[in-house]
Structure formats: structure tokens, C-alpha cells
Design an enzyme around this catalytic site. Structure first.
Site, PDB file in Angstrom:
ATOM      1  N   ASP A  36      -4.979   5.041  13.290  1.00  0.00           N
ATOM      2  CA  ASP A  36      -5.750   5.929  12.402  1.00  0.00           C
ATOM      3  C   ASP A  36      -6.339   7.039  13.265  1.00  0.00           C
ATOM      4  OD1 ASP A  36      -7.405   6.988  10.182  1.00  0.00           O
ATOM      5  OD2 ASP A  36      -7.019   5.055   9.259  1.00  0.00           O
ATOM      6  N   ASP A  61      -3.386  11.255  15.624  1.00  0.00           N
ATOM      7  CA  ASP A  61      -3.095  12.020  14.411  1.00  0.00           C
ATOM      8  C   ASP A  61      -1.597  11.943  14.132  1.00  0.00           C
ATOM      9  OD1 ASP A  61      -2.472  14.322  12.695  1.00  0.00           O
ATOM     10  OD2 ASP A  61      -4.549  14.918  13.089  1.00  0.00           O
ATOM     11  N   VAL A  62      -1.228  11.662  12.885  1.00  0.00           N
ATOM     12  CA  VAL A  62       0.200  11.500  12.560  1.00  0.00           C
ATOM     13  C   VAL A  62       0.993  12.804  12.658  1.00  0.00           C
ATOM     14  CG1 VAL A  62      -0.032   9.433  11.122  1.00  0.00           C
ATOM     15  CG2 VAL A  62      -0.221  11.706  10.044  1.00  0.00           C
ATOM     16  N   ASN A  88       1.473   4.937   5.889  1.00  0.00           N
ATOM     17  CA  ASN A  88       0.409   4.839   4.872  1.00  0.00           C
ATOM     18  C   ASN A  88      -0.632   5.950   4.993  1.00  0.00           C
ATOM     19  OD1 ASN A  88      -1.441   3.261   2.955  1.00  0.00           O
ATOM     20  ND2 ASN A  88      -2.653   3.215   4.841  1.00  0.00           N
ATOM     21  N   TYR A 157      -1.750  17.340  -3.522  1.00  0.00           N
ATOM     22  CA  TYR A 157      -1.552  15.915  -3.211  1.00  0.00           C
ATOM     23  C   TYR A 157      -0.360  15.362  -4.011  1.00  0.00           C
ATOM     24  CZ  TYR A 157      -2.533  10.884  -3.130  1.00  0.00           C
ATOM     25  OH  TYR A 157      -2.428   9.516  -2.999  1.00  0.00           O
ATOM     26  N   LYS A 161       3.236  13.843  -2.553  1.00  0.00           N
ATOM     27  CA  LYS A 161       3.768  12.497  -2.767  1.00  0.00           C
ATOM     28  C   LYS A 161       5.160  12.557  -3.406  1.00  0.00           C
ATOM     29  CE  LYS A 161       0.409  10.093  -0.948  1.00  0.00           C
ATOM     30  NZ  LYS A 161       0.631   9.268   0.249  1.00  0.00           N
ATOM     31  N   VAL A 190      -6.125   2.692  -7.189  1.00  0.00           N
ATOM     32  CA  VAL A 190      -6.717   1.481  -6.606  1.00  0.00           C
ATOM     33  C   VAL A 190      -8.227   1.684  -6.530  1.00  0.00           C
ATOM     34  CG1 VAL A 190      -6.835   0.040  -4.534  1.00  0.00           C
ATOM     35  CG2 VAL A 190      -4.661   1.089  -5.215  1.00  0.00           C
ATOM     36  N   THR A 195     -11.135   6.016  -3.774  1.00  0.00           N
ATOM     37  CA  THR A 195     -11.048   6.315  -5.207  1.00  0.00           C
ATOM     38  C   THR A 195     -12.438   6.520  -5.804  1.00  0.00           C
ATOM     39  OG1 THR A 195      -8.924   5.260  -5.518  1.00  0.00           O
ATOM     40  CG2 THR A 195     -10.403   5.253  -7.423  1.00  0.00           C
TER      41      THR A 195
HETATM   42  N1  LIG Z   1      -6.485   4.593  -3.372  1.00  0.00           N
HETATM   43  C1  LIG Z   1      -5.625   4.894  -4.344  1.00  0.00           C
HETATM   44  O1  LIG Z   1      -5.920   4.816  -5.542  1.00  0.00           O
HETATM   45  C2  LIG Z   1      -4.237   5.343  -4.004  1.00  0.00           C
HETATM   46  C3  LIG Z   1      -3.330   5.531  -5.040  1.00  0.00           C
HETATM   47  C4  LIG Z   1      -2.039   5.929  -4.755  1.00  0.00           C
HETATM   48  C5  LIG Z   1      -1.651   6.122  -3.446  1.00  0.00           C
HETATM   49  N2  LIG Z   1      -2.565   5.939  -2.442  1.00  0.00           N
HETATM   50  C6  LIG Z   1      -2.093   6.141  -1.088  1.00  0.00           C
HETATM   51  O2  LIG Z   1      -2.335   4.968  -0.340  1.00  0.00           O
HETATM   52  C7  LIG Z   1      -2.584   5.319   1.030  1.00  0.00           C
HETATM   53  C8  LIG Z   1      -3.919   4.734   1.502  1.00  0.00           C
HETATM   54  O3  LIG Z   1      -4.943   5.239   0.654  1.00  0.00           O
HETATM   55  P1  LIG Z   1      -6.479   4.829   0.761  1.00  0.00           P
HETATM   56  O4  LIG Z   1      -6.979   4.611  -0.592  1.00  0.00           O
HETATM   57  O5  LIG Z   1      -6.653   3.770   1.774  1.00  0.00           O
HETATM   58  O6  LIG Z   1      -7.045   6.239   1.232  1.00  0.00           O
HETATM   59  P2  LIG Z   1      -7.962   6.644   2.459  1.00  0.00           P
HETATM   60  O7  LIG Z   1      -8.204   8.095   2.330  1.00  0.00           O
HETATM   61  O8  LIG Z   1      -9.129   5.711   2.528  1.00  0.00           O
HETATM   62  O9  LIG Z   1      -7.034   6.290   3.679  1.00  0.00           O
HETATM   63  C9  LIG Z   1      -6.118   7.158   4.252  1.00  0.00           C
HETATM   64  C10 LIG Z   1      -6.155   6.913   5.737  1.00  0.00           C
HETATM   65  O10 LIG Z   1      -5.291   7.859   6.383  1.00  0.00           O
HETATM   66  C11 LIG Z   1      -5.966   8.351   7.515  1.00  0.00           C
HETATM   67  N3  LIG Z   1      -5.523   9.701   7.864  1.00  0.00           N
HETATM   68  C12 LIG Z   1      -5.788  10.853   7.193  1.00  0.00           C
HETATM   69  N4  LIG Z   1      -5.284  11.897   7.873  1.00  0.00           N
HETATM   70  C13 LIG Z   1      -4.676  11.392   8.984  1.00  0.00           C
HETATM   71  C14 LIG Z   1      -3.992  11.975  10.073  1.00  0.00           C
HETATM   72  N5  LIG Z   1      -3.800  13.302  10.164  1.00  0.00           N
HETATM   73  N6  LIG Z   1      -3.524  11.161  11.055  1.00  0.00           N
HETATM   74  C15 LIG Z   1      -3.712   9.811  10.994  1.00  0.00           C
HETATM   75  N7  LIG Z   1      -4.347   9.203   9.973  1.00  0.00           N
HETATM   76  C16 LIG Z   1      -4.835   9.993   8.979  1.00  0.00           C
HETATM   77  C17 LIG Z   1      -7.451   8.387   7.112  1.00  0.00           C
HETATM   78  O11 LIG Z   1      -8.299   8.412   8.248  1.00  0.00           O
HETATM   79  C18 LIG Z   1      -7.573   7.117   6.289  1.00  0.00           C
HETATM   80  O12 LIG Z   1      -7.972   5.997   7.064  1.00  0.00           O
HETATM   81  C19 LIG Z   1      -2.505   6.835   1.102  1.00  0.00           C
HETATM   82  O13 LIG Z   1      -1.177   7.221   1.434  1.00  0.00           O
HETATM   83  C20 LIG Z   1      -2.810   7.248  -0.330  1.00  0.00           C
HETATM   84  O14 LIG Z   1      -2.287   8.522  -0.635  1.00  0.00           O
HETATM   85  C21 LIG Z   1      -3.851   5.569  -2.689  1.00  0.00           C
END
Ligand SMILES: NC(=O)c1ccc[n+]([C@@H]2O[C@H](COP(=O)([O-])OP(=O)(O)OC[C@H]3O[C@@H](n4cnc5c(N)ncnc54)[C@H](O)[C@@H]3O)[C@@H](O)[C@H]2O)c1
Length: 251
Positions: A36, A61-62, A88, A157, A161, A190, A195
Site C-alpha cells: 500500500d 505506489d502502484v 486491488n 472512477y 473500472k 461494500v 464507502t
Molecule cells: N468499497 C466498495 O464499495 C467498493 C466497491 C466496488 C469496488 N471497490 C474496489 O475495491 C478495491 C478496494 O476498495 P476499498 O473499499 O478497500 O477502498 P480504499 O479506498 O479503502 O482502498 C484502496 C486502497 O488502495 C490504496 N491506494 C490508492 N492509491 C494507491 C497508489 N497510487 N498506490 C498504491 N496503493 C494505492 C489506498 O491507500 C487504499 O488502501 C478498490 O479497487 C475499489 O475500487 C470497492
């Protein structure tokens, strides 16, 4: 699921959902390289300490190829190989308030597409040599059901996706001959910290009410699909997107 002894890289591991994946893989006997952003290094270290010897955390960073090189090296040197990647990480909580597409700036657009799409491709590109050398591998990209629903307020966003799903299909065709499967999982809304930060309680309750299964979705609801696609059991599926949303979008 035949994940015992396998090594999986999970990005976005300090987020609400990513953390759950890390624990689930460790519980299934897999080794995990959890990653992360540097700002989440404290949470990442805590996660690794809780999850045990099979989990190592790497901050970065990814969108940085150097970070990917470190993740691959950690898998190889620390655990002897790299079998699967769960892409993820994304800008999700970081989106902030919902905004009309006329209010978004080109910078907003570029930032989200850079991390969510380019970062996903950079991850695939980084792990492929190790997977080819090993004779195969599993890649799971995390999409979102919003790509099919067209939820307003986050067009950048949603577009990112949808791009992840296209990338998944093209990469599946290109990497199939090397025994590498590439699939996506598209979660519904979620109820996690991210969220709650982005949506009102009424919106979350309405989303739950609109599902065939009629309840709020939790990170655990995604674990089965992600583990299946990274395991031997999912070995003849590729290029697919599994929508896991409790019954909103029917594909
Ligand atoms: N929570 C939901 O309802 C939901 C729904 C559909 C899809 N998603 C997807 O599920 C995944 C996880 O979501 P979440 O709810 O845990 O969201 P979140 O925002 O809490 O987690 C995303 C993580 O990615 C990390 N991140 C962001 N930019 C980054 C970068 N440049 N380099 C490395 N890491 C980075 C963040 O620090 C964070 O820990 C994401 O891909 C999100 O789009 C979430």
C-alpha cells in the site's frame, strides 16, 4: 482452494477490503506480499504483525515501476516465487465527494485513471516475467459493479473500472498461451470505511434494499470469488469479470 504454499501479491492491502483479502490468503496457507502507499505503512506493518510470518508488507505506489520491482523481489527472495497478483489498489476513498462530470477537472480525471488503470497494467507487466518463468500464474483485477450500473457523480472512477475490465480481457488473450489467467471481480457497494466516507447512510441502506439478497455487503462477501480465481480451481477461467454484488447487476 489449493492455495497452501502459494505466494500472492495484494495491493491496496491497508484498505478495508484489501486487508480482508490478506487475512483470507494467510488463513488459506498462502504467503502474501501486501502493499500500500507509504502513508499506510503503519497500518501495513500492523496488518503483517497480526497476520503472522506468512505476510510481508511493502510500501510504495502502484504507478512506480520501482515499487513493482520490490514487490516481485520480495515474493521471490522472501517466499521463493510469485504465483498470483490481486490488483486491488485504486483511488476509491480518495475520490472525495460525488461531483458532476462538468465539475471534474482534467487533473481529477488523470489522477484516477493513472492509478486505477495504468497502475493495474504496470502490475500485470511487472509480474508476467516471473509467472512465465514458473509456467503460469493468476491475476485478479478489482473492478466495480459501478462500471455496469453507470453510477453518477464518479464518472472518472466508473470509466477507470470499465477500462480495467477491457484490460482484463485483452491481457487474458495475450497471456493465456503462457498459462497465466487474468480475471476481474466487480464488487457492489461494500459497507466499509471508504464507502461510509463517500456515501450517506440512506444511500447505503437503499443500495442494500435494492439487492436480491437484501442486505449490506461486507468485505468477507468478496473473499470466495477472489480466492477461487487465484487458486487452481479457477484455472480454466480467464478474461471474465465476476460481479459480486448480492444480486443487483445480472450479467
Ligand atoms: N468499497 C466498495 O464499495 C467498493 C466497491 C466496488 C469496488 N471497490 C474496489 O475495491 C478495491 C478496494 O476498495 P476499498 O473499499 O478497500 O477502498 P480504499 O479506498 O479503502 O482502498 C484502496 C486502497 O488502495 C490504496 N491506494 C490508492 N492509491 C494507491 C497508489 N497510487 N498506490 C498504491 N496503493 C494505492 C489506498 O491507500 C487504499 O488502501 C478498490 O479497487 C475499489 O475500487 C470497492
Amino acid at each position: 482452494m489449493q492455495l497452501g504454499g502459494k505466494t500472492v501479491v495484494v495491493t491496496g492491502a491497508a484498505g478495508g477490503i484489501g486487508e480482508r483479502y490478506v487475512h483470507a490468503f494467510a488463513e488459506a496457507g498462502a504467503n502474501v506480499v501486501a502493499a500500500d502507499v507509504p502513508a499506510a505503512a503503519g497500518a501495513g506493518a500492523e496488518l503483517a504483525a497480526k497476520a503472522g510470518d506468512r505476510v510481508r508488507f511493502v510500501a510504495g505506489d502502484v504507478t512506480d515501476d520501482g515499487h513493482w520491482a520490490e514487490l516481485v523481489a520480495t515474493a521471490r527472495d522472501g517466499f521463493g516465487g510469485l504465483d498470483a497478483l490481486v490488483n486491488n489498489a485504486a483511488i476509491y476513498q480518495g475520490l472525495g465527494a460525488k461531483r458532476s462530470l462538468t465539475e471534474l477537472t482534467a487533473d481529477d480525471w488523470d489522477t484516477v485513471l493513472r492509478v486505477n488503470v495504468r497502475g493495474t497494467w504496470q502490475g500485470i507487466r511487472a509480474v508476467v516475467p516471473a509467472m512465465r518463468e514458473a509456467g503460469g500464474g493468476r491475476i485478479v483485477n478489482i473492478s466495480s459493479a459501478t462500471a455496469r450500473m453507470g453510477v453518477p457523480g464518479f464518472v472518472h472512477y466508473v470509466a477507470s473500472k470499465a477500462a480495467v475490465e477491457g484490460l482484463t480481457r485483452a491481457a487474458a488473450r495475450e497471456l493465456g498461451p503462457h498459462g497465466i489467467t487474468v480475471n476481474a471481480v466487480a464488487p457492489g457497494l461494500v459497507t466499509d470505511e471508504a464507502t461510509r466516507a463517500l456515501n450517506s447512510e440512506d444511500y447505503i441502506a437503499a443500495a442494500a434494499g435494492g439487492r436480491a439478497l437484501g442486505r449490506e455487503m461486507v468485505p468477507d462477501d468478496l473473499v470466495g470469488a477472489v480466492l477461487f480465481l487465484t487458486s487452481g480451481s479457477g484455472g480454466f477461467m480467464t478474461g471474465q469479470t465476476l460481479v459480486v454484488d448480492g444480486g443487483v447487476v445480472f450479467t
